[in-house]
Design a protein around this motif. Structure first.
Motif, short mmCIF file in Angstrom:
data_model
loop_
_atom_site.label_atom_id
_atom_site.label_comp_id
_atom_site.label_asym_id
_atom_site.label_seq_id
_atom_site.Cartn_x
_atom_site.Cartn_y
_atom_site.Cartn_z
N PRO A 7 0.82 -1.20 0.00
CA PRO A 7 0.00 0.00 0.00
C PRO A 7 0.86 1.25 0.00
O PRO A 7 2.07 1.20 0.28
CB PRO A 7 -0.80 -0.12 1.31
N VAL A 8 0.24 2.39 -0.31
CA VAL A 8 0.94 3.68 -0.24
C VAL A 8 1.58 3.81 1.13
O VAL A 8 0.90 3.71 2.16
CB VAL A 8 -0.05 4.84 -0.50
N SER A 9 2.91 4.00 1.16
CA SER A 9 3.62 3.97 2.43
C SER A 9 4.95 4.70 2.32
O SER A 9 5.65 4.56 1.30
CB SER A 9 3.89 2.52 2.86
N GLN A 18 5.22 9.79 -2.56
CA GLN A 18 5.05 8.39 -2.94
C GLN A 18 5.54 8.15 -4.36
O GLN A 18 6.20 7.14 -4.63
CB GLN A 18 3.58 7.99 -2.83
N LEU A 33 -7.09 10.07 6.21
CA LEU A 33 -5.91 9.44 5.66
C LEU A 33 -4.65 9.90 6.40
O LEU A 33 -4.64 10.95 7.03
CB LEU A 33 -5.78 9.77 4.17
N SER A 34 -3.58 9.12 6.28
CA SER A 34 -2.30 9.55 6.82
C SER A 34 -1.81 10.76 6.03
O SER A 34 -2.18 10.94 4.86
CB SER A 34 -1.27 8.43 6.72
N HIS A 78 1.01 11.22 4.60
CA HIS A 78 1.71 10.75 3.41
C HIS A 78 0.72 10.41 2.29
O HIS A 78 0.90 10.82 1.14
CB HIS A 78 2.55 9.52 3.76
N THR A 79 -0.34 9.67 2.63
CA THR A 79 -1.34 9.27 1.62
C THR A 79 -2.13 10.48 1.15
O THR A 79 -2.41 10.62 -0.06
CB THR A 79 -2.29 8.21 2.21
N GLU A 80 -2.49 11.37 2.06
CA GLU A 80 -3.25 12.57 1.67
C GLU A 80 -2.44 13.43 0.70
O GLU A 80 -2.97 13.90 -0.31
CB GLU A 80 -3.60 13.37 2.92
N HIS A 88 -0.16 12.42 -1.31
CA HIS A 88 -0.08 11.70 -2.59
C HIS A 88 -1.34 11.91 -3.43
O HIS A 88 -1.26 12.25 -4.62
CB HIS A 88 0.13 10.20 -2.33
#
Length: 301
Positions: free
Chosen positions: A77-79, A123, A250-251, A253-255, A257
């Motif tokens: 997953p996106v990480s 990401q 969302l985290s 990082h994910t937001e 992205h």
């Protein structure tokens, strides 16, 4: 022929789960690496997969997962740990593995990036660097670079909500064009490559839908699929961020992205179309209309 036809899948959600199902339908043995032995792991075992518990950032758990494996699907997953995991996998596979093919899940944005570009998300930068690591590793790598997924909430749950409320698809894409691809089509490509990696090693497959559309054209495809009028509504990026994305939980990082993906859409960075899905599998990628028509209940109920 590969020395072993055992396939290791490291990300069994989304694309990975469909790859698993397609390989098991062909009686290909599959091992799945999971973080926890929970109900999801039990469901994977019930589908016919061998399940091992491990962490892609911990080499001592990756090494036993690779034992006896002929081909590997590497995805996560996106990480923010994506580059670390890639480096661990490449290092362990070089030292302990005997892979005939390593299929890495990347992103199409990488094809437009350079070593010093800064417009992309954190990401996307990690994916660019990860591809360099895999290329330097000397492993038999195949890069899979899908564009945005049709199954993404942008085109499914969020679109369904606005269609039910006011008959619109409201996204901050401006006049940008896009060619989203279905998870099912990406999984078909990955499963095909994993089944017989040799002809594909060294290739980069850029996976898109059959054509690019702007938001007006996308709304027209939704209209035909749903049998009701759907229009598009361009939303300012900042208000979409605060009113929609920031409320998704969302985290950071994910937001960041997803927000960057939206901005790059408006800048027309997703105006790409290839026939790689058909070239690899013999079957064209699904259109937006076909994808939506198969999910009418999601959008209308």
């Amino acid at each position: 022929m590969v020395a072993s036809n055992l396939v290791l899948i490291t990300g069994a959600g989304g694309v990975g789960r469909q790859v698993l199902d397609q390989l098991r339908a062909q009686d290909v043995p599959v091992r799945v690496m999971v973080r926890r032995d929970d109900d999801r792991a039990a469901a994977l075992r019930a589908s016919g997969a061998e399940v091992v518990v491990g962490d892609l950032t911990r080499p001592e758990t990756v090494a036993p997962a690779l034992r006896g494996v002929g081909a590997m699907y590497f995805a996560m997953p996106v990480s923010p740990d994506h580059l670390l995991a890639t480096t661990v996998v490449a290092s362990v596979a070089r030292e302990y593995g005997s892979l005939d093919g390593l299929v890495g899940m990347s992103q199409m944005t990488v094809s437009q990036m350079t070593a010093t570009s800064t417009e992309e998300s954190h990401q996307q930068r990690l994916h660019w660097l990860a591809e360099q690591v895999l290329n330097w590793s000397g492993l038999p790598v195949v890069h899979i670079r899908p564009t945005s997924f049709l199954d993404n909430p942008l085109f499914t749950t969020l679109a369904a909500q606005s269609i039910r409320e006011n008959g619109t698809i409201a996204l901050p894409f401006g006049a940008g064009r896009t060619s989203p691809v279905a998870v099912e089509d990406v999984a078909r490509v990955v499963a095909t490559v994993l089944s017989e990696p040799a002809p594909h090693v060294g290739h980069v497959y850029e996976l898109t839908g059959p054509r690019t559309v702007d938001m007006t054209e996308m709304a027209e495809e939704f209209s035909r699929a749903l049998g009701r009028r759907v229009t598009s509504s361009d939303v300012p990026l900042e208000s979409w961020h605060t009113e929609v994305l920031a409320k998704a939980g969302l985290s950071p990082h994910t937001e960041q992205h997803i927000l960057t993906m939206a901005r790059l859409h408006a800048e027309n960075r997703y105006d790409r179309a290839t026939d790689d899905v058909e070239q690899v599998t013999g079957v064209p990628a699904q259109s937006i209309e076909a994808f939506v028509a198969a999910r009418k209940d999601l959008y209308l109920s």
